[in-house]
Design a protein around this motif. Structure first.
Motif, PDB file in Angstrom:
ATOM      1  N   CYS A   1       0.811  -1.203   0.000  1.00 55.50           N
ATOM      2  CA  CYS A   1       0.000   0.000   0.000  1.00 55.50           C
ATOM      3  C   CYS A   1       0.853   1.264   0.000  1.00 55.50           C
ATOM      4  CB  CYS A   1      -0.949   0.005   1.198  1.00 55.50           C
ATOM      5  SG  CYS A   1      -0.107  -0.070   2.786  1.00 55.50           S
TER       6      CYS A   1
ATOM      7  N   SER B   1       2.420   4.446  -1.371  1.00 53.88           N
ATOM      8  CA  SER B   1       2.001   5.334  -2.437  1.00 53.88           C
ATOM      9  C   SER B   1       2.373   6.751  -2.109  1.00 53.88           C
ATOM     10  CB  SER B   1       0.489   5.233  -2.629  1.00 53.88           C
ATOM     11  OG  SER B   1       0.073   6.153  -3.594  1.00 53.88           O
TER      12      SER B   1
ATOM     13  N   ASN C   1      -5.572   5.769 -12.352  1.00 49.51           N
ATOM     14  CA  ASN C   1      -4.761   5.011 -11.409  1.00 49.51           C
ATOM     15  C   ASN C   1      -3.352   4.841 -11.968  1.00 49.51           C
ATOM     16  OD1 ASN C   1      -6.834   4.062  -9.313  1.00 49.51           O
ATOM     17  ND2 ASN C   1      -7.813   3.490 -11.239  1.00 49.51           N
TER      18      ASN C   1
ATOM     19  N   PRO D   1      -0.439   1.811  -5.769  1.00 49.99           N
ATOM     20  CA  PRO D   1      -1.810   2.017  -5.279  1.00 49.99           C
ATOM     21  C   PRO D   1      -1.940   3.280  -4.436  1.00 49.99           C
ATOM     22  CG  PRO D   1      -0.730   0.277  -4.025  1.00 49.99           C
ATOM     23  CD  PRO D   1       0.198   0.624  -5.149  1.00 49.99           C
TER      24      PRO D   1
ATOM     25  N   SER E   1      -6.682  -2.717   3.926  1.00 48.86           N
ATOM     26  CA  SER E   1      -5.649  -2.878   2.891  1.00 48.86           C
ATOM     27  C   SER E   1      -4.882  -4.179   3.035  1.00 48.86           C
ATOM     28  CB  SER E   1      -4.678  -1.691   2.944  1.00 48.86           C
ATOM     29  OG  SER E   1      -4.048  -1.626   4.206  1.00 48.86           O
TER      30      SER E   1
ATOM     31  N   LYS F   1      -5.835   2.521 -15.779  1.00 48.08           N
ATOM     32  CA  LYS F   1      -4.647   2.272 -14.958  1.00 48.08           C
ATOM     33  C   LYS F   1      -3.388   2.192 -15.816  1.00 48.08           C
ATOM     34  CE  LYS F   1      -2.593  -0.682 -11.448  1.00 48.08           C
ATOM     35  NZ  LYS F   1      -1.313  -0.745 -12.174  1.00 48.08           N
TER      36      LYS F   1
ATOM     37  N   ASP G   1      -4.288  -6.749  -9.171  1.00 54.29           N
ATOM     38  CA  ASP G   1      -4.603  -5.387  -8.762  1.00 54.29           C
ATOM     39  C   ASP G   1      -5.996  -5.362  -8.145  1.00 54.29           C
ATOM     40  OD1 ASP G   1      -2.187  -4.549  -9.817  1.00 54.29           O
ATOM     41  OD2 ASP G   1      -3.059  -3.920 -11.730  1.00 54.29           O
TER      42      ASP G   1
ATOM     43  N   PHE H   1      -9.162  -2.920  -6.833  1.00 62.25           N
ATOM     44  CA  PHE H   1      -9.800  -1.613  -6.912  1.00 62.25           C
ATOM     45  C   PHE H   1     -11.003  -1.594  -5.957  1.00 62.25           C
ATOM     46  CE2 PHE H   1      -7.755  -2.563 -10.893  1.00 62.25           C
ATOM     47  CZ  PHE H   1      -7.168  -1.373 -11.301  1.00 62.25           C
TER      48      PHE H   1
ATOM     49  N   PHE I   1      -7.511   2.252  -7.343  1.00 65.13           N
ATOM     50  CA  PHE I   1      -6.525   1.191  -7.136  1.00 65.13           C
ATOM     51  C   PHE I   1      -5.996   1.287  -5.707  1.00 65.13           C
ATOM     52  CE2 PHE I   1      -1.871  -0.005  -8.189  1.00 65.13           C
ATOM     53  CZ  PHE I   1      -2.083  -1.334  -7.865  1.00 65.13           C
ATOM     54  N   ILE I   2      -6.333   0.294  -4.876  1.00 70.51           N
ATOM     55  CA  ILE I   2      -5.993   0.364  -3.451  1.00 70.51           C
ATOM     56  C   ILE I   2      -4.952  -0.659  -3.026  1.00 70.51           C
ATOM     57  CG2 ILE I   2      -8.218   1.325  -2.768  1.00 70.51           C
ATOM     58  CD1 ILE I   2      -9.037  -1.528  -1.890  1.00 70.51           C
TER      59      ILE I   2
ATOM     60  N   ARG J   1      -2.259  -4.343  -4.232  1.00 69.06           N
ATOM     61  CA  ARG J   1      -1.761  -5.359  -5.162  1.00 69.06           C
ATOM     62  C   ARG J   1      -1.460  -6.605  -4.355  1.00 69.06           C
ATOM     63  NH1 ARG J   1       2.480  -3.255  -9.153  1.00 69.06           N
ATOM     64  NH2 ARG J   1       0.594  -2.877 -10.367  1.00 69.06           N
TER      65      ARG J   1
END
Length: 376
Positions: free
Chosen positions: A17, A19, A37, A41, A49, A254, A320, A322, A328-329, A331
């Motif tokens: 997470c 970013s 995105n 993320p 998350s 994205k 990914d 979402f 996009f939050i 992976r």
């Protein structure tokens, strides 16, 4: 294409997470909101998350009772609100649909092979909606709805070999070929229909590849809550979101890292024989690969998209994630082989906080596996 299946590790998996983005980038394009995105993320305050998967059920298709019942292999599947499982078996002797209780005990089968009332020739399972099991019989050219015990509620002949998905407002989404003498290629259309199968609107068009040696490009849609989510290779990594009336309400776009087909990807799709002399695999795989392979949604509107990016461990690929707003939050690496999911097929899905997937054993037989999804 060799159908492959979905392998998941049952250990907790943390979603990355990190970013640098705080404010989500959005623009308006032709009057439509576009969520932009990036590679990394977004961090959304107060939003879970981290995900862990707890295995709660395995149905081993090598079981003697399933072999005796004629369930040689499985395809699409779904679950009802009580956790009962329904799966299509394409190679079975008599019936196409098999039903299991939430503990994995087989309750019976229905959907007899044949051309009579309520019988099927080549069905696809559209899904279980409330108390109804909905199938599109492509070869039989009919739309058949059963109750949860396998009794035919209604059926209808079709003009086209469509795959149909019902919506909560009485409309349907239909996907299939439509003759068009003015078209420059062969297309299949995703169409919104009313309850009488009258065509209301074309939502999207899918251009079928002219070269049969080409890997089938992806075109998928999912009905998630009151939304229809569509991905089309022609647009790259972009999901279109429609409401039940066919209005385009959002685009989810994205950035992604292009991936070439590695030996492991080629073998996963075609099997070990792809190295044999004379194989057309050099033409089969586009370079680079499409940005996504498949996706599914959960009950709260999250979208899980499988990419071709590999994880740290052998066999891992990155998914990914979402949120319901298309942001996009996270992976997540999953140890998977995939089923070549295109044209809306349902092999992996989430329902009532559980993830349903198929695993492959070393023997080559499949397992139907259910995990409880735990978000933190």
């Amino acid at each position: 294409m060799k159908k492959l299946i979905f392998l998941l590790a049952g250990l907790p998996i943390l979603i990355g997470c990190s970013s640098r983005q705080v404010k989500v980038d959005r623009i308006i394009e032709d009057g439509i909101e576009v969520v932009l995105n990036h590679i990394e993320p977004y961090q959304i305050k107060g939003q879970p998350s981290a995900l862990s998967l707890e295995k709660v059920l395995t149905i081993d298709l090598e079981r003697d009772d399933l072999a005796e019942a004629g369930l040689a292999s499985v395809g699409e599947w779904d679950a009802d609100d009580d956790g009962n499982i329904y799966t299509v078996g394409f190679k079975n002797r008599e019936n196409f649909i098999y039903r299991f209780d939430p503990e994995g005990h087989m309750l019976g089968s229905f959907g007899r092979r044949g051309q009579g009332p309520g019988e099927l020739l080549g069905p696809g399972l559209s899904g279980v909606y409330g108390r109804e099991v909905v199938l599109s019989d492509f070869l039989g050219m009919r739309y058949v709805i059963y109750d949860l015990d396998g009794k035919v509620i209604r059926e209808r002949r079709l003009e086209h070999p469509d795959r149909l998905s019902p919506l909560g407002n009485g409309n349907l989404v239909a996907f299939g070929p439509r003759p068009d003498p003015n078209a420059d290629a062969f297309y299949r259309n995703l169409i919104l229909c009313d309850s009488e199968f009258n065509e209301l609107k074309v939502l999207d068009r899918y251009k079928w590849p002219s070269d049969d040696s080409r890997m089938v490009p992806y075109f998928m849609w999912r009905v998630s809550g009151d939304r229809i989510i569509v991905a089309n290779e022609a647009r790259g990594y972009e999901l279109w979101v429609f409401d039940w009336d066919g209005r385009l309400v959002r685009k989810i776009r994205k950035e992604y890292r292009p991936v070439r087909a590695t030996d492991s990807i080629k073998e996963a799709i075609l099997g070990p024989d792809y190295r044999k002399p004379g194989s057309s695999q050099s033409k089969y795989f586009p370079d680079p690969l499409p940005p996504l392979n498949q996706y599914f949604t959960d009950d709260v509107g999250r979208i899980f998209v499988m990419t071709y990016e590999s994880g740290l461990n052998p066999g891992d690929y990155l998914w990914d994630i979402f949120n319901s707003e298309g942001v996009f939050i996270g992976r997540q690496p999953l140890n998977i082989v995939w089923a070549g999911l295109y044209l809306g097929s349902r092999y992996t899905f989430a329902k009532k906080g559980r993830l349903y997937c198929q695993q492959e054993k070393q023997s080559g037989f499949r397992e139907l596996v259910v995990y409880r999804m735990i978000w933190k």
